[in-house]
Write a protein that holds these residues in place. Structure first.
Motif, PDB file in Angstrom:
ATOM      1  N   UNK A   1      -0.400   1.314 -10.842  1.00 14.85           N
ATOM      2  CA  UNK A   1      -0.841   0.904  -9.513  1.00 14.85           C
ATOM      3  C   UNK A   1      -1.555  -0.444  -9.529  1.00 14.85           C
ATOM      4  N   UNK A   2      -2.187  -0.779 -10.649  1.00 12.92           N
ATOM      5  CA  UNK A   2      -3.042  -1.968 -10.683  1.00 12.92           C
ATOM      6  C   UNK A   2      -2.277  -3.270 -10.442  1.00 12.92           C
ATOM      7  N   UNK A   3      -1.180  -3.554 -11.163  1.00 10.69           N
ATOM      8  CA  UNK A   3      -0.464  -4.806 -10.861  1.00 10.69           C
ATOM      9  C   UNK A   3       0.157  -4.810  -9.465  1.00 10.69           C
ATOM     10  N   UNK A   4       0.664  -3.661  -9.022  1.00 12.50           N
ATOM     11  CA  UNK A   4       1.242  -3.604  -7.670  1.00 12.50           C
ATOM     12  C   UNK A   4       0.168  -3.897  -6.632  1.00 12.50           C
TER      13      UNK A   4
ATOM     14  N   UNK B   1       0.833  -1.205   0.000  1.00 12.49           N
ATOM     15  CA  UNK B   1       0.000   0.000   0.000  1.00 12.49           C
ATOM     16  C   UNK B   1       0.866   1.253   0.000  1.00 12.49           C
ATOM     17  N   UNK B   2       1.893   1.274   0.834  1.00 17.27           N
ATOM     18  CA  UNK B   2       2.790   2.424   0.880  1.00 17.27           C
ATOM     19  C   UNK B   2       3.522   2.587  -0.438  1.00 17.27           C
ATOM     20  N   UNK B   3       3.945   1.467  -1.029  1.00 20.94           N
ATOM     21  CA  UNK B   3       4.675   1.548  -2.288  1.00 20.94           C
ATOM     22  C   UNK B   3       3.806   2.186  -3.362  1.00 20.94           C
ATOM     23  N   UNK B   4       2.539   1.762  -3.441  1.00 21.43           N
ATOM     24  CA  UNK B   4       1.632   2.361  -4.415  1.00 21.43           C
ATOM     25  C   UNK B   4       1.478   3.855  -4.183  1.00 21.43           C
TER      26      UNK B   4
ATOM     27  N   UNK C   1      -7.562   4.719  -9.012  1.00 30.51           N
ATOM     28  CA  UNK C   1      -6.449   4.777  -9.961  1.00 30.51           C
ATOM     29  C   UNK C   1      -6.923   4.530 -11.387  1.00 30.51           C
ATOM     30  N   UNK C   2      -7.775   3.502 -11.557  1.00 29.07           N
ATOM     31  CA  UNK C   2      -8.300   3.218 -12.886  1.00 29.07           C
ATOM     32  C   UNK C   2      -9.139   4.380 -13.411  1.00 29.07           C
ATOM     33  N   UNK C   3      -9.926   5.002 -12.524  1.00 23.12           N
ATOM     34  CA  UNK C   3     -10.745   6.148 -12.938  1.00 23.12           C
ATOM     35  C   UNK C   3      -9.868   7.340 -13.323  1.00 23.12           C
ATOM     36  N   UNK C   4      -8.744   7.520 -12.622  1.00 22.80           N
ATOM     37  CA  UNK C   4      -7.805   8.587 -13.006  1.00 22.80           C
ATOM     38  C   UNK C   4      -7.305   8.369 -14.428  1.00 22.80           C
TER      39      UNK C   4
END
Length: 490
Positions: free
Chosen positions: A179-182, A27-30, A98-101
């Motif tokens: 962000x999605x794969x992470x 979560x922090x990495x994202x 993220x996907x909406x962005x």
């Protein structure tokens, strides 16, 4: 033993706690990759949406505002519904945002999507910390937290160059799609390694306090964000400010008669905590504008590519990383007050330095200034964040952590707004963003950062000495006098 009671389990092995820490650390990495990558992409987004680059600060402040508003509810939600369940839900919300962005096609849609991201982020990091603390034996907690906070060091290092590389070979939506794969890998690891936690009875949630604080914080940031930019008509600004002030006043009155207020402002009576909060807010008001101003300076004013700009801004992340091993030794040698005074002064000077960058400034000199700025900033924040809890009683540490987290986000949001306003005023009407237009904005945020110096100088010389390990040699009493130092019981 009762058949309803499960057998006692031994402490989890270190490999288990390490895996738990790394799983939730996704979560922090994202978050860190997302925030640093977005800063690098701001000029690209301004061109894609055909908007004034200064207005892109809304993409930063909207996310930070959502963090500030919803973070206070994270601890209660984790205890009430179970930490793993809340964490997984938060990750789903963040990934959806993220996907909406990525599919946004105008600034308004991007801001709305960033708010959704922020709601998820407000629940992810605090709950992740609770999972690590709750699943790790005390004797292994330091090592576990080291693994957990590793993305905070890696994210700022890989975020800018990764964004620069992506923007060189692909379109801007991939900044968010990364962000999605992470996130999916992180969710898989959480399901595999993080044990379920049973919901607990937490009592009634301070709903009214939450709503009042949300309106007060949101109104303050909205007024600061729109100041001078004519984004709202004057009557709307007055209305929002009036609602914010009224909500804040009502919250202050309610908090005095609430057993567990959503934000416990009574904690400000502790001097070290108050100094950390007030001084840290001034610093964040200053440096909060840097992630907004730097990409515009390098990519718009100097005409650099995103990849070239990211190589220079990488110096800040390296400075932050290098500083951590030196921070504890410095605090032990010089104490909190001296360390805070020295490093906040250096931070202020180095925060203002980019305002004097021109086409003739060598890249090595720019990177060096940003490296030293990251080093000084990291030392300052490590000292300020540590001394915050020097005098706070253990039962109130959680409440202090929540109030500190909210103040940090508010300070950063106001910092971006302040930097945007200073750039707007320095540019003038319709003028291009040339390097000389950035001199005053950077000097202004440096001066705001320096406002923390008097706050830190008011600390006692031995403040936080129990934490830093610095030996304080009190002046011996005159010969023939008895020391007035009280005994342990007195």
């Amino acid at each position: 033993m009762s058949i309803d009671q499960p057998p006692a389990q031994p402490d989890p092995p270190m490999v288990g706690t390490r895996l738990i820490s790394l799983a939730v650390a996704s979560a922090l990495l994202m978050e860190f990759i997302d925030s640093t990558a977005l800063s690098t992409a701001l000029p690209t987004l301004a061109r894609a949406f055909s908007v004034d680059p200064i207005h892109l600060k809304l993409a930063l402040t909207s996310y930070i505002l959502a963090l500030a508003v919803f973070t206070p509810a994270s601890g209660w939600a984790a205890e009430r519904f179970g930490a793993r369940r809340v964490f997984m839900t938060a990750m789903i919300v963040f990934l959806a945002g993220s996907a909406m962005c990525g599919i946004s096609r105008n600034l308004e849609a991007l801001v709305a999507s960033r708010i959704i991201q922020g709601i998820g982020g407000a629940m992810m990091t605090p709950v992740a910390r609770l999972i690590v603390v709750g699943s790790t034996p005390k004797d292994k907690l330091i090592r576990a937290m080291g693994w957990f906070t590793m993305p905070a060091l890696i994210g700022p290092l890989i975020g800018p160059p990764l964004a620069g590389l992506v923007l060189s070979v692909a379109d801007w939506p991939w900044i968010f799609y990364l962000n999605l794969p992470i996130g999916l890998l992180g969710m898989t690891a959480v399901m595999r390694f993080v044990p379920k936690s049973q919901p607990q009875e937490m009592g009634r949630f301070d709903t009214l306090g939450f709503l009042l604080s949300a309106v007060a914080i949101s109104g303050l940031v909205v007024v600061a964000e729109t100041a001078g930019l004519s984004l709202l008509p004057p009557w709307a600004v007055v209305l929002v400010l009036s609602l914010a002030v009224a909500s804040g006043w009502l919250y202050l009155r309610k908090a005095k008669v609430t057993a567990r207020p959503i934000l416990d402002l009574d904690l400000l009576k502790y001097r070290t905590f108050r100094a950390s909060l007030v001084g840290g807010t001034f610093v964040r008001l200053g440096i909060g504008a840097s992630p907004f101003l730097m990409p515009l300076l390098l990519q718009v004013a100097l005409g650099w590519s995103p990849l070239k700009a990211s190589v220079v801004t990488l110096g800040t992340g390296v400075g932050v990383l290098i500083a951590r091993p030196f921070a504890a030794a410095g605090l032990k040698r010089f104490g909190f007050r001296t360390s805070l005074a020295v490093f906040v002064t250096l931070t202020a000077i180095l925060t203002a330095a980019p305002g004097f960058f021109t086409q003739a400034t060598p890249m090595a000199l720019m990177a060096g200034a940003l490296f030293l700025g990251g080093f000084a900033r990291s030392n300052q924040f490590i000292a300020a964040n540590t001394i915050a809890y020097a005098d706070v009683p253990q039962p109130r540490v959680a409440a202090a952590s929540t109030l500190s987290a909210v103040s940090q986000q508010v300070g950063l949001a106001l910092g971006v707004s302040f930097g945007g306003l200073m750039l707007h005023l320095a540019r003038g009407h319709g003028a291009h963003l040339t390097p000389d237009r950035f001199t005053w904005p950077f000097v202004a945020i440096g001066l705001v950062t320096l406002a923390a110096l008097p706050v830190y100088l008011r600390l006692d010389r031995d403040a936080g000495s129990e934490i830093s390990g610095r030996a304080i040699n009190p002046k011996p009493p005159p010969v023939g006098e008895v020391s007035a130092k009280p005994t342990e019981g007195g």
